[in-house]
Design an enzyme around this catalytic site. Structure first.
Site, PDB file in Angstrom:
ATOM      1  N   ASP A   1       7.222   2.953  -5.138  1.00  0.00           N
ATOM      2  CA  ASP A   1       7.835   3.958  -6.003  1.00  0.00           C
ATOM      3  C   ASP A   1       8.434   5.101  -5.195  1.00  0.00           C
ATOM      4  O   ASP A   1       8.182   5.232  -3.991  1.00  0.00           O
ATOM      5  CB  ASP A   1       6.788   4.517  -6.971  1.00  0.00           C
ATOM      6  CG  ASP A   1       6.344   3.492  -8.008  1.00  0.00           C
ATOM      7  OD1 ASP A   1       7.129   2.561  -8.302  1.00  0.00           O
ATOM      8  OD2 ASP A   1       5.219   3.625  -8.519  1.00  0.00           O
TER       9      ASP A   1
ATOM     10  N   TYR B   1      -3.111  -0.604   2.056  1.00  0.00           N
ATOM     11  CA  TYR B   1      -2.567   0.701   1.682  1.00  0.00           C
ATOM     12  C   TYR B   1      -3.478   1.812   2.187  1.00  0.00           C
ATOM     13  O   TYR B   1      -4.693   1.618   2.352  1.00  0.00           O
ATOM     14  CB  TYR B   1      -2.448   0.828   0.167  1.00  0.00           C
ATOM     15  CG  TYR B   1      -1.202   0.213  -0.437  1.00  0.00           C
ATOM     16  CD1 TYR B   1      -0.045   0.968  -0.618  1.00  0.00           C
ATOM     17  CD2 TYR B   1      -1.188  -1.114  -0.845  1.00  0.00           C
ATOM     18  CE1 TYR B   1       1.092   0.424  -1.198  1.00  0.00           C
ATOM     19  CE2 TYR B   1      -0.051  -1.680  -1.418  1.00  0.00           C
ATOM     20  CZ  TYR B   1       1.080  -0.898  -1.597  1.00  0.00           C
ATOM     21  OH  TYR B   1       2.196  -1.448  -2.145  1.00  0.00           O
TER      22      TYR B   1
END
Length: 262
Positions: free
Chosen positions: A58, A113
């Site tokens: 995003d 992540y």
């Protein structure tokens, strides 16, 4: 033509996400930058480049090891990386692997992540305990953006929390992640660390209780790496972005000196 997989890195604040947006929005994206770079340095028509991403990110989310695939006319893939880096604005091309037409970058083995937050006003032990609640097999319905037809039951293999230099670092590993999942998890963990919510509040939402903790800011999130079984990425013998990194480090030093002088 040959098909290649290329590791890429980018800072999220320079882009409005990874995916191409409608032309009328005039938004700068990672995919848009890569396509411009390839059209300038390669001889493959845009309709045949077939650019695909391993992981969608995003707006504001960074990456150190995302993967893209595309077709190229370059015979020397090290030179391809050097050429792309020489004209790129914001995307670093770091390593490559030759692949066949059957390879699907979305079918990764593991994704890694990292989320970083300032340690200020956070109780580290409570924070770490809350983060560990999300490790393992759960229904993450309250911790992901709804995607029609996609199950929210999945496994996060590991959640590890450390702290250094005034920052709390939370590392996640799983086969895949749901949309906004880590940022929604981190919103809950941060609230517990700040004493705004309890461990029982988090456990209740994991058990299906209605409600959410909101969503954490995108700038703390980085896609560290995407890995595949039996696929080894190669780095060129030379650094394909040496000149760029020197310039970027210089600019970062100027910004650091400025803020320290305030």
């Amino acid at each position: 033509m040959r098909r290649v997989a290329v590791k890429i890195a980018y800072l999220g604040d320079e882009f409005s996400g990874s995916q191409i947006q409608p032309a009328e929005t005039n938004l700068r994206t990672v995919a848009g930058e890569i396509l411009q770079n390839l059209l300038l340095v390669d001889h493959v028509p845009q309709e045949k480049i077939d650019l695909k991403f391993a992981s969608r990110t995003d707006a504001g989310v960074s990456a150190l090891g995302n993967v893209v695939t595309f077709y190229t006319e370059f015979k020397d893939l090290g030179l391809l990386l050097r050429a792309a880096n020489s004209i790129s604005h914001g995307v670093y091309y770091t390593a490559y692997a030759e692949i066949d037409d059957r390879f699907n970058p979305r079918m990764a083995w593991k994704r890694y992540y990292r989320y970083i937050v300032p340690e200020h006003r956070i109780d580290f032990d409570r924070f770490a305990e809350a983060a560990k609640l999300f490790e393992g097999h759960h229904d993450f319905k309250r911790f992901a953006k709804n995607e029609t037809g996609k199950s929210t039951v999945m496994v996060i293999e590991s959640v590890n929390v450390t702290h250094e230099n005034g920052m709390i670092i939370t590392d996640f590993c799983a086969d895949y992640f749901l949309w906004n999942q880590i940022r929604r998890i981190m919103a809950a963990v941060i609230q517990v660390g700040k004493g705004m919510s309890s461990l029982d509040d988090v456990k209740a939402k994991l058990a299906g209780e209605d409600g959410t903790f909101g969503i954490a800011k995108p700038d703390g999130l980085t896609l560290l790496d995407v890995t595949y079984p039996d696929l080894e990425f190669q780095k060129p013998d030379f650094c394909p972005f040496e000149k760029r990194i020197r310039q970027d480090l210089y600019i970062d030093s100027l910004k650091l000196l400025f803020h320290k002088s305030l």
